[in-house]
Design a protein around this motif. Structure first.
Motif, mmCIF file in Angstrom:
data_model
loop_
_atom_site.group_PDB
_atom_site.id
_atom_site.type_symbol
_atom_site.label_atom_id
_atom_site.label_comp_id
_atom_site.label_asym_id
_atom_site.label_seq_id
_atom_site.Cartn_x
_atom_site.Cartn_y
_atom_site.Cartn_z
ATOM 1 N N ARG A 142 0.825 -1.207 0.000
ATOM 2 C CA ARG A 142 0.000 0.000 0.000
ATOM 3 C C ARG A 142 0.866 1.267 0.000
ATOM 4 O O ARG A 142 1.845 1.364 0.739
ATOM 5 C CB ARG A 142 -0.908 0.010 1.221
ATOM 6 C CG ARG A 142 -1.864 -1.171 1.312
ATOM 7 C CD ARG A 142 -3.009 -1.036 0.338
ATOM 8 N NE ARG A 142 -3.951 -2.160 0.434
ATOM 9 C CZ ARG A 142 -5.012 -2.291 -0.339
ATOM 10 N NH1 ARG A 142 -5.258 -1.376 -1.270
ATOM 11 N NH2 ARG A 142 -5.808 -3.337 -0.211
ATOM 12 N N GLY A 143 0.480 2.213 -0.842
ATOM 13 C CA GLY A 143 1.142 3.511 -0.839
ATOM 14 C C GLY A 143 2.526 3.530 -1.436
ATOM 15 O O GLY A 143 3.242 4.522 -1.294
ATOM 16 N N LYS A 144 2.947 2.452 -2.117
ATOM 17 C CA LYS A 144 4.276 2.400 -2.711
ATOM 18 C C LYS A 144 4.232 2.632 -4.228
ATOM 19 O O LYS A 144 5.213 2.380 -4.922
ATOM 20 C CB LYS A 144 4.924 1.044 -2.428
ATOM 21 C CG LYS A 144 5.191 0.777 -0.950
ATOM 22 C CD LYS A 144 6.201 1.765 -0.384
ATOM 23 C CE LYS A 144 6.550 1.434 1.068
ATOM 24 N NZ LYS A 144 7.526 2.419 1.624
ATOM 25 N N GLY A 145 3.096 3.141 -4.702
ATOM 26 C CA GLY A 145 2.972 3.417 -6.127
ATOM 27 C C GLY A 145 3.246 4.874 -6.437
ATOM 28 O O GLY A 145 4.212 5.457 -5.939
ATOM 29 N N SER A 165 -4.843 13.710 -4.282
ATOM 30 C CA SER A 165 -3.895 13.376 -3.217
ATOM 31 C C SER A 165 -3.701 11.867 -3.077
ATOM 32 O O SER A 165 -2.942 11.415 -2.218
ATOM 33 C CB SER A 165 -4.396 13.959 -1.885
ATOM 34 O OG SER A 165 -5.685 13.453 -1.573
ATOM 35 N N ARG A 166 -4.360 11.083 -3.907
ATOM 36 C CA ARG A 166 -4.274 9.625 -3.800
ATOM 37 C C ARG A 166 -2.901 9.136 -4.246
ATOM 38 O O ARG A 166 -2.320 9.630 -5.203
ATOM 39 C CB ARG A 166 -5.344 8.964 -4.667
ATOM 40 C CG ARG A 166 -5.274 7.428 -4.642
ATOM 41 C CD ARG A 166 -6.251 6.806 -5.625
ATOM 42 N NE ARG A 166 -6.150 5.357 -5.592
ATOM 43 C CZ ARG A 166 -5.273 4.641 -6.283
ATOM 44 N NH1 ARG A 166 -4.404 5.258 -7.059
ATOM 45 N NH2 ARG A 166 -5.264 3.316 -6.203
ATOM 46 N N THR A 167 -2.395 8.139 -3.511
ATOM 47 C CA THR A 167 -1.152 7.464 -3.892
ATOM 48 C C THR A 167 -1.467 6.008 -4.195
ATOM 49 O O THR A 167 -2.136 5.331 -3.407
ATOM 50 C CB THR A 167 -0.099 7.542 -2.782
ATOM 51 O OG1 THR A 167 0.187 8.912 -2.498
ATOM 52 C CG2 THR A 167 1.187 6.854 -3.207
ATOM 53 N N GLY A 168 -0.993 5.533 -5.326
ATOM 54 C CA GLY A 168 -1.265 4.158 -5.732
ATOM 55 C C GLY A 168 -0.435 3.142 -4.973
ATOM 56 O O GLY A 168 0.314 3.473 -4.045
ATOM 57 N N ASP A 169 -0.560 1.884 -5.363
ATOM 58 C CA ASP A 169 0.111 0.771 -4.686
ATOM 59 C C ASP A 169 1.152 0.134 -5.612
ATOM 60 O O ASP A 169 1.128 0.318 -6.831
ATOM 61 C CB ASP A 169 -0.910 -0.293 -4.276
ATOM 62 C CG ASP A 169 -2.010 0.268 -3.386
ATOM 63 O OD1 ASP A 169 -1.715 1.211 -2.620
ATOM 64 O OD2 ASP A 169 -3.153 -0.220 -3.478
ATOM 65 N N LEU A 170 2.060 -0.611 -4.988
ATOM 66 C CA LEU A 170 2.985 -1.454 -5.737
ATOM 67 C C LEU A 170 2.495 -2.889 -5.621
ATOM 68 O O LEU A 170 2.313 -3.399 -4.507
ATOM 69 C CB LEU A 170 4.409 -1.337 -5.186
ATOM 70 C CG LEU A 170 5.435 -2.324 -5.749
ATOM 71 C CD1 LEU A 170 5.594 -2.146 -7.249
ATOM 72 C CD2 LEU A 170 6.773 -2.177 -5.053
ATOM 73 N N ILE A 171 2.255 -3.531 -6.743
ATOM 74 C CA ILE A 171 1.747 -4.896 -6.756
ATOM 75 C C ILE A 171 2.847 -5.797 -7.293
ATOM 76 O O ILE A 171 3.300 -5.644 -8.438
ATOM 77 C CB ILE A 171 0.479 -4.999 -7.616
ATOM 78 C CG1 ILE A 171 -0.600 -4.062 -7.049
ATOM 79 C CG2 ILE A 171 -0.025 -6.437 -7.660
ATOM 80 C CD1 ILE A 171 -1.797 -3.895 -7.946
#
Length: 375
Positions: free
Chosen positions: A305-308, A315-321
């Motif tokens: 979560r939040g590593k994208g 203000s949204r931060t994406g994810d690293l999958i």
């Protein structure tokens, strides 16, 4: 010399729709417009032909007359090439189609602004995610320094004698009376008596300029940054167009981006997948550790979560999958091969499907399929 068929000039069929006609004219105009081919008389002549053809075919009544009588329907007017009477401002109809790309709609005294420019800027994924400042060099038409963009050697202008300062002239075309921008002053109502020797009265010259562009964090492929007034200078001191910097993000060796999320693949040994392990996973901010549970299968996804990417629009931060891929070992030593053979033989004493549920379900499915086929 006989005039060319209007449909042939625009490279369209006689059944062309209004939308297709407009697209065809736009393509021709972009290619042969005098602003783009200032030193090519042949291109300028082709532009005039395309403009004349479009003026006729884009008008439903004129097109009907042309389809019925050809060029003969328009050979009773005065002035213009071949009696056509369409020698007006080359930017008049062009401006109506392109709006602020090449200036306004050709109204009297309205200055035609310079062309907008497009520049494709390639950046790395890290630069797109965190933002970057870049310097770019662009060729452009800049305001003439000698005459300060006026086009006049001595800075003096007179009232246009053709339109008497009105900026518009009336042309008779057969049974039609048309009003259009004055061909001599381009609708400005003014005329230069002593053209500038540097720019030949155009008010602008070929130049190259360096600009600093701030790329905000979170931009993606195709995003555009508008630099107002940094396009081509307008003719005779008219306002400059704008520069649109289009972002193109280079392919990354590890990550793929989809919206605000990042994706990567991480190889693991089958012993790690079977027994469980901890795995170092790269992120754009440094490595992080994820726990691989026992009995992990290839293709399993782990979401960080939040590593994208932080969105440039919110203000949204994406994810690293992270997708784990179980890798088959290669270049085994003798001892490793012995261990694997011992490991493989241990399955002989195990009930079917205990350790390989997917393989067992596949075999059962194959048996059921063949039973239906032969039953």
């Amino acid at each position: 010399m006989s005039k060319r068929d209007y449909y042939e000039i625009l490279c369209v069929e006689r059944s062309v729709t209004d939308g297709e006609l407009k697209t065809a004219y736009r393509r021709m105009a972009m290619k042969f417009h005098p602003d783009r081919c200032p030193d090519d008389p042949a291109a300028q002549e082709k532009f005039k032909e395309a403009k004349e053809a479009y003026e006729i075919l884009s008008d439903a009544q004129k097109r009907a007359l042309y389809d019925q009588h050809g060029h003969a329907a328009f050979e009773h007017g005065t002035g213009g090439r071949g009696g056509g009477g369409f020698q007006g401002d080359v930017g008049d109809i062009f401006g109506d189609i392109f709006g602020d790309i090449f200036g306004g709609g050709g109204r009297a005294r309205q200055q035609r602004r310079g062309s907008d420019l497009r520049y494709v800027l390639e950046i790395d994924l890290e630069e797109a995610v965190f933002g970057v400042q870049k310097e770019i060099e662009i060729p452009t038409l800049a305001s003439c320094g000698k005459c300060k963009g006026s086009g006049s050697e001595d800075g003096k202008v007179d009232t246009c004698k053709t339109c008497r300062g009105q900026g518009r002239v009336r042309m008779q075309q057969g049974i039609f009376s048309l009003q259009q921008a004055c061909p001599h002053c381009a609708g400005s109502g003014k005329a230069i008596t002593k053209p500038c020797k540097t720019c030949h009265g155009e008010g602008r010259v070929q130049d190259e300029k360096t600009l600093s562009v701030k790329i905000p964090a979170g931009v993606d492929n195709g995003d555009r940054i508008r630099l107002t007034g940094e396009g081509e200078a307008g003719p005779s001191g008219a306002p400059a167009g704008d520069l649109f910097v289009e972002v193109s993000v280079r392919e990354h060796k590890i990550f793929q981006r989809e919206g605000d999320d990042l994706f990567c693949e991480a190889p693991i040994r089958f012993s790690q997948a079977a027994l469980g392990s901890e795995l170092n996973v790269p992120t754009l901010e440094g490595d992080t550790v994820i726990k691989i549970p026992a009995e992990t299968q290839t293709g399993m996804l782990f979401r960080l979560r939040g590593k994208g990417v932080k969105s440039v629009r919110s203000s949204r931060t994406g994810d690293l999958i992270c997708r784990v891929v179980v890798e088959t070992p290669v270049k085994l030593t003798k001892r490793q091969r012995e261990l694997l053979e011992e490991f493989e033989s241990s399955f002989a004493d195990s009930p079917g499907g205990t350790h390989t549920p997917r393989a067992s379900s596949f075999v059962d499915g194959v048996k059921e399929f063949w039973n239906r086929m032969t039953g």
